[in-house]
Design a protein around this motif. Structure first.
Motif, PDB file in Angstrom:
ATOM      1  N   TYR A   1      10.150   4.264  -1.235  1.00  0.00           N
ATOM      2  CA  TYR A   1      10.193   4.551  -2.670  1.00  0.00           C
ATOM      3  C   TYR A   1      11.522   5.165  -3.096  1.00  0.00           C
ATOM      4  CZ  TYR A   1       5.620   2.848  -3.692  1.00  0.00           C
ATOM      5  OH  TYR A   1       4.558   2.003  -3.893  1.00  0.00           O
ATOM      6  N   LEU A   2      12.163   5.907  -2.207  1.00  0.00           N
ATOM      7  CA  LEU A   2      13.503   6.401  -2.504  1.00  0.00           C
ATOM      8  C   LEU A   2      14.478   5.243  -2.682  1.00  0.00           C
ATOM      9  CD1 LEU A   2      15.520   8.801  -2.686  1.00  0.00           C
ATOM     10  CD2 LEU A   2      15.831   8.525  -0.214  1.00  0.00           C
ATOM     11  N   SER A   3      14.353   4.205  -1.853  1.00  0.00           N
ATOM     12  CA  SER A   3      15.277   3.070  -1.931  1.00  0.00           C
ATOM     13  C   SER A   3      15.177   2.338  -3.264  1.00  0.00           C
ATOM     14  CB  SER A   3      14.995   2.085  -0.789  1.00  0.00           C
ATOM     15  OG  SER A   3      13.770   1.387  -0.992  1.00  0.00           O
ATOM     16  N   ARG A   4      14.055   2.498  -3.955  1.00  0.00           N
ATOM     17  CA  ARG A   4      13.863   1.819  -5.228  1.00  0.00           C
ATOM     18  C   ARG A   4      14.537   2.551  -6.389  1.00  0.00           C
ATOM     19  NH1 ARG A   4       7.519  -0.196  -4.822  1.00  0.00           N
ATOM     20  NH2 ARG A   4       7.446  -0.341  -2.537  1.00  0.00           N
ATOM     21  N   ILE A   5      14.901   3.815  -6.163  1.00  0.00           N
ATOM     22  CA  ILE A   5      15.483   4.590  -7.273  1.00  0.00           C
ATOM     23  C   ILE A   5      16.901   5.059  -7.020  1.00  0.00           C
ATOM     24  CG2 ILE A   5      13.215   5.403  -8.015  1.00  0.00           C
ATOM     25  CD1 ILE A   5      13.864   8.105  -6.712  1.00  0.00           C
ATOM     26  N   GLN A   6      17.350   5.149  -5.760  1.00  0.00           N
ATOM     27  CA  GLN A   6      18.579   5.880  -5.500  1.00  0.00           C
ATOM     28  C   GLN A   6      19.837   5.180  -5.986  1.00  0.00           C
ATOM     29  OE1 GLN A   6      17.879   5.251  -0.887  1.00  0.00           O
ATOM     30  NE2 GLN A   6      19.820   6.263  -1.208  1.00  0.00           N
ATOM     31  N   SER A   7      19.762   3.902  -6.292  1.00  0.00           N
ATOM     32  CA  SER A   7      20.936   3.222  -6.836  1.00  0.00           C
ATOM     33  C   SER A   7      20.980   3.273  -8.366  1.00  0.00           C
ATOM     34  CB  SER A   7      20.950   1.758  -6.387  1.00  0.00           C
ATOM     35  OG  SER A   7      19.829   1.053  -6.918  1.00  0.00           O
ATOM     36  N   LYS A   8      19.940   3.834  -9.004  1.00  0.00           N
ATOM     37  CA  LYS A   8      19.859   3.828 -10.468  1.00  0.00           C
ATOM     38  C   LYS A   8      20.547   5.009 -11.118  1.00  0.00           C
ATOM     39  CE  LYS A   8      15.407   3.681 -11.057  1.00  0.00           C
ATOM     40  NZ  LYS A   8      14.132   3.547 -11.816  1.00  0.00           N
ATOM     41  N   GLY A   9      20.610   6.123 -10.435  1.00  0.00           N
ATOM     42  CA  GLY A   9      21.214   7.313 -11.014  1.00  0.00           C
ATOM     43  C   GLY A   9      20.267   8.166 -11.833  1.00  0.00           C
ATOM     44  N   SER A  10      19.037   7.712 -12.015  1.00  0.00           N
ATOM     45  CA  SER A  10      18.039   8.497 -12.739  1.00  0.00           C
ATOM     46  C   SER A  10      16.658   7.989 -12.347  1.00  0.00           C
ATOM     47  CB  SER A  10      18.226   8.389 -14.254  1.00  0.00           C
ATOM     48  OG  SER A  10      18.008   7.055 -14.687  1.00  0.00           O
ATOM     49  N   ALA A  11      15.648   8.843 -12.555  1.00  0.00           N
ATOM     50  CA  ALA A  11      14.277   8.439 -12.219  1.00  0.00           C
ATOM     51  C   ALA A  11      13.294   9.403 -12.855  1.00  0.00           C
ATOM     52  CB  ALA A  11      14.076   8.428 -10.703  1.00  0.00           C
ATOM     53  N   GLU A  12      12.071   8.919 -13.038  1.00  0.00           N
ATOM     54  CA  GLU A  12      10.947   9.785 -13.395  1.00  0.00           C
ATOM     55  C   GLU A  12      10.156   9.955 -12.107  1.00  0.00           C
ATOM     56  OE1 GLU A  12       8.037  11.742 -13.799  1.00  0.00           O
ATOM     57  OE2 GLU A  12       7.090   9.760 -14.015  1.00  0.00           O
ATOM     58  N   LEU A  13      10.328  11.091 -11.456  1.00  0.00           N
ATOM     59  CA  LEU A  13       9.916  11.230 -10.066  1.00  0.00           C
ATOM     60  C   LEU A  13       8.410  11.274  -9.860  1.00  0.00           C
ATOM     61  CD1 LEU A  13      12.536  13.700  -8.566  1.00  0.00           C
ATOM     62  CD2 LEU A  13      12.382  11.223  -8.249  1.00  0.00           C
ATOM     63  N   MET A  14       7.634  11.705 -10.841  1.00  0.00           N
ATOM     64  CA  MET A  14       6.200  11.761 -10.613  1.00  0.00           C
ATOM     65  C   MET A  14       5.636  10.360 -10.408  1.00  0.00           C
ATOM     66  SD  MET A  14       5.945  14.942 -10.517  1.00  0.00           S
ATOM     67  CE  MET A  14       4.204  14.997 -10.132  1.00  0.00           C
ATOM     68  N   SER A  15       5.958   9.436 -11.298  1.00  0.00           N
ATOM     69  CA  SER A  15       5.408   8.085 -11.202  1.00  0.00           C
ATOM     70  C   SER A  15       6.182   7.188 -10.241  1.00  0.00           C
ATOM     71  CB  SER A  15       5.382   7.428 -12.586  1.00  0.00           C
ATOM     72  OG  SER A  15       6.693   7.302 -13.112  1.00  0.00           O
ATOM     73  N   GLU A  16       7.473   7.475 -10.043  1.00  0.00           N
ATOM     74  CA  GLU A  16       8.307   6.592  -9.229  1.00  0.00           C
ATOM     75  C   GLU A  16       8.461   7.049  -7.791  1.00  0.00           C
ATOM     76  OE1 GLU A  16      11.781   4.602 -11.227  1.00  0.00           O
ATOM     77  OE2 GLU A  16      11.548   6.271 -12.630  1.00  0.00           O
ATOM     78  N   TYR A  17       8.066   8.267  -7.501  1.00  0.00           N
ATOM     79  CA  TYR A  17       8.276   8.759  -6.137  1.00  0.00           C
ATOM     80  C   TYR A  17       7.107   9.605  -5.631  1.00  0.00           C
ATOM     81  CZ  TYR A  17      10.554  10.904  -2.076  1.00  0.00           C
ATOM     82  OH  TYR A  17      10.864  11.334  -0.804  1.00  0.00           O
ATOM     83  N   PHE A  18       6.885  10.786  -6.207  1.00  0.00           N
ATOM     84  CA  PHE A  18       5.941  11.729  -5.615  1.00  0.00           C
ATOM     85  C   PHE A  18       4.506  11.214  -5.586  1.00  0.00           C
ATOM     86  CE2 PHE A  18       9.157  15.125  -6.788  1.00  0.00           C
ATOM     87  CZ  PHE A  18       9.529  15.365  -5.472  1.00  0.00           C
ATOM     88  N   GLU A  19       4.008  10.669  -6.696  1.00  0.00           N
ATOM     89  CA  GLU A  19       2.627  10.192  -6.702  1.00  0.00           C
ATOM     90  C   GLU A  19       2.427   8.967  -5.808  1.00  0.00           C
ATOM     91  OE1 GLU A  19       1.041   9.777 -10.632  1.00  0.00           O
ATOM     92  OE2 GLU A  19       0.869  11.947 -10.936  1.00  0.00           O
ATOM     93  N   PRO A  20       3.325   7.969  -5.831  1.00  0.00           N
ATOM     94  CA  PRO A  20       3.148   6.851  -4.895  1.00  0.00           C
ATOM     95  C   PRO A  20       3.162   7.280  -3.430  1.00  0.00           C
ATOM     96  CG  PRO A  20       4.675   6.223  -6.629  1.00  0.00           C
ATOM     97  CD  PRO A  20       4.417   7.689  -6.800  1.00  0.00           C
ATOM     98  N   VAL A  21       4.089   8.166  -3.071  1.00  0.00           N
ATOM     99  CA  VAL A  21       4.146   8.631  -1.683  1.00  0.00           C
ATOM    100  C   VAL A  21       2.842   9.325  -1.302  1.00  0.00           C
ATOM    101  CG1 VAL A  21       5.293  10.214  -0.083  1.00  0.00           C
ATOM    102  CG2 VAL A  21       6.661   8.814  -1.641  1.00  0.00           C
ATOM    103  N   SER A  22       2.365  10.191  -2.173  1.00  0.00           N
ATOM    104  CA  SER A  22       1.159  10.958  -1.884  1.00  0.00           C
ATOM    105  C   SER A  22      -0.073  10.069  -1.769  1.00  0.00           C
ATOM    106  CB  SER A  22       0.950  12.012  -2.971  1.00  0.00           C
ATOM    107  OG  SER A  22      -0.189  12.782  -2.722  1.00  0.00           O
ATOM    108  N   THR A  23      -0.245   9.166  -2.711  1.00  0.00           N
ATOM    109  CA  THR A  23      -1.444   8.331  -2.703  1.00  0.00           C
ATOM    110  C   THR A  23      -1.470   7.382  -1.509  1.00  0.00           C
ATOM    111  OG1 THR A  23      -0.380   6.739  -4.202  1.00  0.00           O
ATOM    112  CG2 THR A  23      -1.762   8.436  -5.206  1.00  0.00           C
ATOM    113  N   LEU A  24      -0.337   6.772  -1.197  1.00  0.00           N
ATOM    114  CA  LEU A  24      -0.302   5.836  -0.076  1.00  0.00           C
ATOM    115  C   LEU A  24      -0.483   6.555   1.256  1.00  0.00           C
ATOM    116  CD1 LEU A  24       2.541   3.374  -1.133  1.00  0.00           C
ATOM    117  CD2 LEU A  24       0.126   2.811  -0.783  1.00  0.00           C
ATOM    118  N   ALA A  25       0.138   7.710   1.412  1.00  0.00           N
ATOM    119  CA  ALA A  25       0.013   8.442   2.670  1.00  0.00           C
ATOM    120  C   ALA A  25      -1.438   8.837   2.919  1.00  0.00           C
ATOM    121  CB  ALA A  25       0.915   9.679   2.655  1.00  0.00           C
ATOM    122  N   LEU A  26      -2.110   9.307   1.885  1.00  0.00           N
ATOM    123  CA  LEU A  26      -3.507   9.716   2.055  1.00  0.00           C
ATOM    124  C   LEU A  26      -4.394   8.518   2.380  1.00  0.00           C
ATOM    125  CD1 LEU A  26      -6.494  10.130   0.516  1.00  0.00           C
ATOM    126  CD2 LEU A  26      -5.644  11.839   2.122  1.00  0.00           C
ATOM    127  N   ALA A  27      -4.237   7.429   1.637  1.00  0.00           N
ATOM    128  CA  ALA A  27      -5.080   6.257   1.865  1.00  0.00           C
ATOM    129  C   ALA A  27      -4.891   5.713   3.278  1.00  0.00           C
ATOM    130  CB  ALA A  27      -4.774   5.180   0.830  1.00  0.00           C
TER     131      ALA A  27
END
Length: 397
Positions: free
Chosen positions: A113-139
């Protein structure tokens, strides 16, 4: 009209901490009509309730999770049922076991998920990083391998609507019912397979732990706890990580220290972040008899909410409790609850937050808030940044 009678759900969702501060000072144990429960807000009283199962039982029957997810579930079960439900999950989430698998589980998801945002220079981290990482790891940890992050995030928000529905809002009830039905339909064939072909996953253990050879538990016994686990396990790490990052971004000196010595200070930052804003703010209990607490009498059978988020800001335990401070003296927090119902996934959650932050900060050390406006938080039972917009120097993946 007393202060507790003026409290609204909207005010709690907007910012509960000034409300909790006044309650701790003037009404530490009080009935709050807007949410149909008694609040217990001071550290010592919260411990008393959660560590006295003979007086304050979890077998409520009327708590929002009970209504939303069914019974028995790990939050409200006692005795044999609680032992069976917790026994299926606990071995997978003990500290040494978590240490064996957590890096290999979480780091690849975080890096993806970091690779999807790090070339953009900006991100909304809850929906683009933290929540996806958390939900997938738990599942994936539970043994649900074939669900995408968007579906899991939608599940989370629907489950959250039911678990936080103290005010009995029919819209929240409908949202929860729709998602709960979808989860049951998705998981039923997985459970059927695991019933015939057991493995070491928590899902399989929930079916088979402590059962006689050749026997397994019913879907109806397992599913309520699975929903609770999905909700808490998806919510706490993702939202705790976002909150911790906000604390660091709002305190640049502390961020500089963390970047200089991440191995030592990221764990301290996580402990402080989830104290400062507890991702899961409450636990539910029922007194089995009229009980005096905090100078008042709570009637037998009255719904009681111990406010963990308030206990974490109790001025008698934490100096400058409203501040984020990674150098705060370690005195323990209420974040994961107390007693035999403390959060079974506490070590998993903390380790997952640490990894998500380390991956992010290693790749984007100049990360900063995209605006000088305050980061918007919401919620009182579940509290987190609604959005976390950041900027950083883009770099190649």
């Amino acid at each position: 009209m007393t202060f507790p009678e003026t409290i609204t759900v909207e005010a709690l969702d907007r910012d509960p901490f000034p409300i909790y501060a006044r309650l701790r000072e003037e009404f530490p144990v009080t009935y709050v009509p807007a949410v149909n429960v008694w609040f217990v807000t001071r550290w010592d009283d919260v411990q008393t309730v959660t560590k006295s199962p003979d007086i304050f039982t979890t077998e409520a029957g009327a708590s929002p999770p009970d209504k939303a997810f069914g019974q028995p579930n790990i939050l409200s079960a006692e005795g044999h049922d609680h032992k069976a439900l917790r026994g299926g999950l606990e071995p997978h989430f003990r500290p040494k076991k978590v240490a064996d698998y957590i890096e290999a589980l979480v780091a690849p998801i975080a890096k993806d998920y970091l690779s999807r945002i790090q070339s953009k220079g900006s991100a909304e981290l809850m929906s683009e990083y933290f929540e996806p990482v958390s939900t997938l790891a738990l599942a994936r940890s539970l043994g649900l391998e074939d669900i995408d992050a968007d579906t899991l995030r939608r599940w989370f928000h629907g489950l959250s609507a039911g678990a936080t529905n103290f005010e009995n809002d029919p819209v929240k009830t409908a949202a929860n019912y729709a998602v709960a039905s979808e989860i049951e339909a998705h998981v039923a064939p997985v459970l059927a397979r695991l019933r015939d072909e057991p493995n070491t996953s928590p899902l399989s253990q929930m079916l088979h732990f402590g059962m006689p050879e050749g026997e397994s538990r019913s879907d109806e016994f397992v599913l309520p706890t699975l929903k609770v686990t999905l909700l808490g396990g998806m919510q706490e790490p993702g939202h705790g990580a976002g909150t911790t990052l906000v604390g660091l971004l709002q305190n640049p000196d502390q961020m500089t220290e963390v970047l200089t010595d991440p191995d030592a200070l990221i764990p301290r930052a996580v402990t402080e972040g989830i104290r400062w804003v507890a991702p899961i703010g409450t636990q539910f209990r029922i007194p089995v008899k009229d009980t005096e607490l905090g100078g008042v009498t709570i009637p037998k059978g009255a719904p009681v909410t111990v406010v963990l988020a308030s206990a974490n800001r109790d001025e008698t335990r934490f100096e400058n409790a409203d501040s984020f401070d990674i150098h705060r003296k370690a005195v323990g927090t209420a974040t994961f609850g107390f007693g035999h119902h403390f959060c079974v996934g506490r070590w998993f959650a903390a380790a997952q937050i640490e990894i998500a932050l380390r991956v992010l900060l290693t790749a984007l050390p100049d990360i900063r808030l995209a605006s000088t406006d305050p980061v918007p938080f919401s919620g009182w039972e579940f509290r987190a940044p609604r959005e976390l917009n950041v900027s950083f120097t883009p770099n190649a993946t």
